[in-house]
Design a protein around this motif. Structure first.
Motif, PDB file in Angstrom:
ATOM      1  N   UNK A  71       0.859  -1.176   0.000  1.00 54.55           N
ATOM      2  CA  UNK A  71       0.000   0.000   0.000  1.00 54.55           C
ATOM      3  C   UNK A  71       0.897   1.228   0.000  1.00 54.55           C
ATOM      4  N   UNK A  72       0.619   2.159  -0.904  1.00 52.75           N
ATOM      5  CA  UNK A  72       1.364   3.417  -0.965  1.00 52.75           C
ATOM      6  C   UNK A  72       0.476   4.494  -0.356  1.00 52.75           C
ATOM      7  N   UNK A  73       1.045   5.241   0.585  1.00 49.14           N
ATOM      8  CA  UNK A  73       0.308   6.259   1.339  1.00 49.14           C
ATOM      9  C   UNK A  73       0.952   7.620   1.159  1.00 49.14           C
ATOM     10  N   UNK A  74       0.131   8.667   1.304  1.00 43.78           N
ATOM     11  CA  UNK A  74       0.606  10.041   1.304  1.00 43.78           C
ATOM     12  C   UNK A  74       0.503  10.571   2.727  1.00 43.78           C
ATOM     13  N   UNK A  75       1.608  11.062   3.244  1.00 39.11           N
ATOM     14  CA  UNK A  75       1.656  11.591   4.603  1.00 39.11           C
ATOM     15  C   UNK A  75       1.050  12.992   4.617  1.00 39.11           C
ATOM     16  N   UNK A  76      -0.089  13.131   5.278  1.00 39.51           N
ATOM     17  CA  UNK A  76      -0.755  14.424   5.415  1.00 39.51           C
ATOM     18  C   UNK A  76      -0.705  14.849   6.872  1.00 39.51           C
ATOM     19  N   UNK A  77      -1.007  16.106   7.125  1.00 42.53           N
ATOM     20  CA  UNK A  77      -0.945  16.649   8.476  1.00 42.53           C
ATOM     21  C   UNK A  77      -1.915  15.940   9.426  1.00 42.53           C
ATOM     22  N   UNK A  78      -3.150  15.728   8.987  1.00 43.61           N
ATOM     23  CA  UNK A  78      -4.150  15.157   9.880  1.00 43.61           C
ATOM     24  C   UNK A  78      -4.466  13.696   9.572  1.00 43.61           C
ATOM     25  N   UNK A  79      -4.798  13.385   8.320  1.00 42.02           N
ATOM     26  CA  UNK A  79      -5.146  12.020   7.936  1.00 42.02           C
ATOM     27  C   UNK A  79      -4.359  11.626   6.693  1.00 42.02           C
TER      28      UNK A  79
END
Length: 167
Positions: A71-79
């Motif tokens: 799974x590839x995820x994007x690191x965001x501030x909240x979610x």
């Protein structure tokens, strides 16, 4: 049997009421040691741009030949947002390509910080679902170069760019 943990397990094999044979079996546990993004030459990268194809390199033990899901995820501030999935029926140990296409960009926005989580649906995988790498891959519209290697694409006749003002 499914062993509860890695280590030496003693197993007795017998048919009916016969004495049987006892053997010791070394049980190993598959694990993800580390993962990072690399270019087509296998060199670790920290930045990329949209439209580029990057590779996900997994440093593993006992995972060759197993089914894995990335799974590839994007690191965001909240979610954090899931932006891509890769399913490999039989992992061969080679880097896994990932196209940073419009679909991925639409889920991250113009600036992304990508990381991966690895799962093995048929195994108890050590570090399963853990974020790798700790510092994500920065993806943006502008291509930047740091310590670029100039030369032929196949690696012949290459040299490193040098700032002669500093020599």
């Amino acid at each position: 049997i499914t062993p509860p943990k890695a280590g030496i397990e003693s197993v007795t094999c017998k048919i009916g009421h016969r004495k049987g044979v006892k053997q010791s079996i070394n049980i190993v546990q598959a694990k993800i040691i580390d993962a990072c993004f690399v270019d087509n030459n296998g060199i670790k990268i920290e930045k990329a741009c949209w439209g580029q194809t990057v590779n996900i390199y997994l440093n593993t033990e006992y995972l060759i030949g197993e089914e894995i899901n990335i799974e590839v995820w994007d690191d965001d501030t909240f979610f954090d947002d899931g932006v891509a999935n890769k399913s490999i029926k039989s992992y061969d140990g080679k880097p896994i390509s990932l196209k940073l296409d419009k679909n991925v960009k639409d889920k991250t926005g113009t600036l992304g910080e990508l990381y991966v989580k690895v799962f093995a649906p048929k195994l108890t995988l050590l570090n399963q679902g853990k974020r790798f790498p700790t510092d994500g891959l920065i993806v943006e519209d502008v291509m930047s170069f740091s310590n670029a290697i100039i030369g032929e694409e196949n690696g012949s006749k290459k040299h490193t760019l040098v700032d002669y003002d500093d020599v």
